[in-house]
Design an enzyme around this catalytic site. Structure first.
Site, PDB file in Angstrom:
ATOM      1  N   ASN A 209      45.346  37.950  42.614  1.00  0.00           N
ATOM      2  CA  ASN A 209      45.686  39.212  41.963  1.00  0.00           C
ATOM      3  C   ASN A 209      46.810  39.868  42.744  1.00  0.00           C
ATOM      4  OD1 ASN A 209      43.691  39.007  40.011  1.00  0.00           O
ATOM      5  ND2 ASN A 209      42.171  40.092  41.234  1.00  0.00           N
TER       6      ASN A 209
ATOM      7  N   ARG B 287      40.792  34.622  37.395  1.00  0.00           N
ATOM      8  CA  ARG B 287      41.179  33.718  38.485  1.00  0.00           C
ATOM      9  C   ARG B 287      40.292  32.472  38.528  1.00  0.00           C
ATOM     10  NH1 ARG B 287      41.062  37.364  43.598  1.00  0.00           N
ATOM     11  NH2 ARG B 287      39.412  38.347  42.354  1.00  0.00           N
TER      12      ARG B 287
END
Length: 771
Positions: free
Chosen positions: A42, A24
């Site tokens: 996520n 990320r």
């Protein structure tokens, strides 16, 4: 930032090993650099990216993620879908994860493995000016605990063992700063807010630096320390101190099995062993496995570290705590599993205090819980490539492709020794970590806990259970009790071995399979282990085997190679002429020989075996190398060690016969020549090397005959004997020289640790074939 003209909304979903590897933050940097507005989070086991951008910019984002992912990420599927509209969202943000459905519903989330301390963190660890100076639990997005601390997916701090450690203001700033390398590093910690170190020894209690100092003092004074590692407790002592190593062996009930040695760096490893480039790459890889390497006699290790073997298992520190210990002790340390011989590695603090109290003089532990049991991985280099012997920390539980996708979710429960299990769904099989030998209730409980944890993480509910055909395995008993017969698939042991090798290498069936191991339940009621099969992923036909020999006393013959050798001499399928048991096996007494002969003649508790492993046992006993085995495979290990010192050997006599339509290796002339040459004074090393060369020549000829008969020329090599470095290097070369293709496993162990994957492969293919 205003989206440029022609922009629209896009949804990008990335699956694979993309959580716990800094994915990320990486997406944030790439998207920001491309000037995109949106967010990343996520979801389930995937990473979901929503952006407002022109089509060309999205194409570039996807290209970078596919072609240049973060170092520890493995990108699987990337899907892009246009969205009808996105709400105005200036800038690009990393947002709270969503536990909704992701890859975990369709395949497997890429559960990240634990990563060794990175160079940046290591510099901080020993920098007096850094606020994490000498902090044993520092980490960042590039390193630290992963699989051993996860409670649930998606991977966020709140779903890990770190949930009980609220971030201090300084750590929180780093965690939320896109420019910081700890941006969304879930296990982030520091001395003010993270786990704390503790020491206990009798009434003595210490914390922090004092705890570490107490452990160092104990080690430098010849004591044994129980250390809480990433995936379980470890037992540690000075590897150069004969008394300390001897005490560890006595207390752990591990008389001769080699012990692994941890060193501070590659230079320390080079003082103990002869390292090739591939060995060094494995030692310094993020997995930090134990690497079996040729030992140097001048290394200074206590003789009892690896008695009688030519190799030693060496590895580098995988955690900051290990680095601190090695720096303070300034010498190699024995670091071995924290358990008594045959038991699962301890993970719970109270359990460790109880079970390791008879072994350790003190306990160095901490208050971060271990969520999953992971022992250290073991590898070696053979034939120029990595061969995994024990697949655990750093490698497991990554998924491996299936040659035929599984139509229904499959749990493969593995074998008995070197136990693993596997989950199969869609086109992937996820292999669980090494669990040791499945020999008692504690081991079965450890298997059950590991299975339940992985099934929970991946929202996996098995519909079928694949198991070995051996009725006495605890894994088979578990399968029989767990599901009705119509939901079970029994897979023959050696078919699973060769199917695992073929599947890992992407071999199209049919293929020839060579399965050499100790024992596996055969179709004819005997124990197999020296097998040549013609196989597909759904079935097999036996083409060849090693000659049978009785195992006097069954398991007793496995534990005592001298007794196995008597079985070959007294009642094997082929005669061993000119060899007197009393002279050839002086370690056996007259009474033992009388009893064994009577057992063989009357067929009393003498199961028949066509096993390559048992033949290696007999050869080791006839060469005076091993009468009694203190651990599984010891005789073969000592035979290989002796052969290694002699280089390439001269083959001994051998013969192939035909029996029952099978090509059968007549080992009678081989053992007769071996015993005769040994009695005549020929060097043991040369004879051991010659025996290995004989097995290579026999196997090559059997495979050439099979290829001529079937038209199939690819040979898949598997079974525990293929973890022998000589066979793993010389047999593929001999087969290739004979015009055949040879395949060996690398990621999946050739031994019983790979059985569960082979079972999953066969079960998936069989189910698909039935429609």
């Amino acid at each position: 930032m205003r989206a440029p003209a022609g922009s629209t909304g896009w949804l990008v979903r990335v699956s694979g090993t993309v959580q716990g590897v800094g994915f990320r933050p990486y997406v944030h940097r790439i998207a920001t650099g491309l000037g995109l507005d949106g967010r990343v989070r996520n979801v389930g086991g995937d990473v979901l990216i929503e952006v407002t951008a022109a089509p060309a910019a999205v194409t570039e984002l996807v290209r970078v993620l596919r072609d240049r992912p973060p170092p520890h990420a493995v990108v699987g599927e990337v899907t892009v879908r246009e969205l009808p509209s996105l709400p105005p969202r200036p800038g690009f943000t990393v947002e709270v994860s969503d536990s909704g459905a992701g890859t975990a519903e369709r395949g497997f989330a890429g559960l990240p493995a634990d990563l060794a301390t990175c160079d940046d963190c290591l510099r901080e660890l020993f920098d007096p000016a850094d606020r994490r100076y000498r902090y044993p639990f520092l980490n960042c997005t590039a390193c630290g605990p992963r699989a051993t601390i996860i409670d649930a997916l998606p991977y966020d701090r709140a779903r890990t063992a770190m949930a009980g450690f609220p971030l201090c203001p300084a750590c929180a700033r780093e965690y939320h700063d896109p420019a910081d390398r700890r941006f969304h590093a879930e296990p982030i910690a520091c001395p003010d807010c993270g786990p704390r170190l503790a020491w206990s020894s009798g009434p003595a209690r210490e914390q922090g630096e004092e705890a570490l100092a107490a452990a160092v003092t104990a080690l430098t004074h010849g004591r044994i320390v129980a250390l809480k590692g990433l995936g379980g407790y470890q037992l540690v002592c000075d590897a150069t101190d004969p008394a300390a190593v001897g005490a560890l062996r006595r207390r752990k009930h591990r008389p001769r099995k080699p012990l692994a040695v941890m060193v501070a760096d590659v230079a320390g490893a080079a003082r103990l062993a002869r390292l090739g480039r591939a060995d060094t790459e494995l030692l310094t890889s993020p997995a930090r496995p134990i690497v079996l390497v040729p030992a140097l006699a001048t290394g200074g290790l206590a003789d009892a570290v690896h008695p009688g073997t030519a190799r030693t298992g060496v590895f580098l520190p995988s955690t900051p705590l290990h680095h601190l210990l090695l720096r303070a002790v300034a010498g190699p340390l024995v670091v071995t599993s924290g358990n008594l011989s045959g038991e699962p590695i301890a993970v719970d603090d109270e359990q460790a205090r109880r079970s390791l109290a008879p072994v350790a003089d003190g306990m160095l532990w901490h208050d971060r819980p271990i969520r999953a049991r992971y022992d250290d991985s073991v590898v070696r280099v053979a034939g120029g490539a990595r061969r995994t012997l024990r697949r655990a920390r750093g490698y497991a539980p990554s998924a491996v492709p299936l040659p035929v996708p599984a139509p229904r979710p499959v749990l493969a429960v593995g074998a008995q020794l070197k136990h693993t299990f596997a989950l199969a769904r869609g086109g992937l099989a996820l292999i669980g970590p090494h669990g040791g030998d499945l020999g008692d209730a504690d081991a079965l409980a450890a298997f059950t806990a590991a299975r339940e944890q992985l099934c929970r993480l991946h929202r996996f509910t098995p519909e079928l259970v694949a198991h070995d055909r051996h009725p006495g395995y605890l894994s088979t008993a578990y399968a029989v009790e767990a599901v009705p017969a119509e939901r079970r698939i029994a897979v023959q042991h050696h078919h699973a071995h060769v199917a695992a090798c073929a599947a890992e290498n992407g071999v199209e069936p049919p293929f020839l399979g060579v399965a050499y191991d100790g024992l596996g339940w055969g179709d004819d009621g005997t124990f197999w282990g020296g097998e040549l099969l013609l196989a597909t992923y759904t079935g097999y036909r036996r083409l060849g085997r090693f000659g049978h020999a009785p195992m006097p006393g069954g398991a007793a013959a496995v534990r005592r190679p001298a007794r196995m050798a008597l079985g070959y001499l007294y009642g094997g399928e082929f005669a061993v002429t000119g060899v007197r048991p009393a002279a050839a096996l002086p370690g056996t007494g007259a009474e033992e020989r009388r009893v064994v002969r009577r057992m063989v003649e009357r067929r009393l508790n003498c199961p028949q075996a066509s096993s390559a492993g048992r033949l290696f046992d007999a050869a080791a006993a006839l060469l005076g190398l091993c009468d009694d085995a203190s651990y599984e495979g010891e005789a073969a290990v000592l035979l290989e060690a002796a052969a290694t010192t002699a280089g390439s050997g001269t083959p001994l006599p051998w013969r192939l016969r035909t029996a029952g339509g099978l090509c059968v290796y007549d080992w009678g002339v081989t053992l007769a020549a071996l015993a005769g040459a040994y009695a005549a004074g020929e060097p043991v090393a040369a004879l051991a090397a010659g025996f290995h060369r004989t097995v290579v020549d026999v196997t090559t000829r059997m495979c050439v005959r099979a290829a001529e008969r079937t038209g199939v020329s690819v040979v898949c090599l598997s079974g525990g004997c293929l973890q022998n470095g000589i066979l793993a290097a010389e047999l593929p070369a001999a087969l290739e020289a004979a015009g055949l293709g040879a395949r060996l496993g690398g990621e999946v162990p050739a031994g019983d640790g790979g059985i569960s994957y082979g079972q999953a492969v066969v079960a998936a293919a069989t189910t698909a074939a039935k429609g």
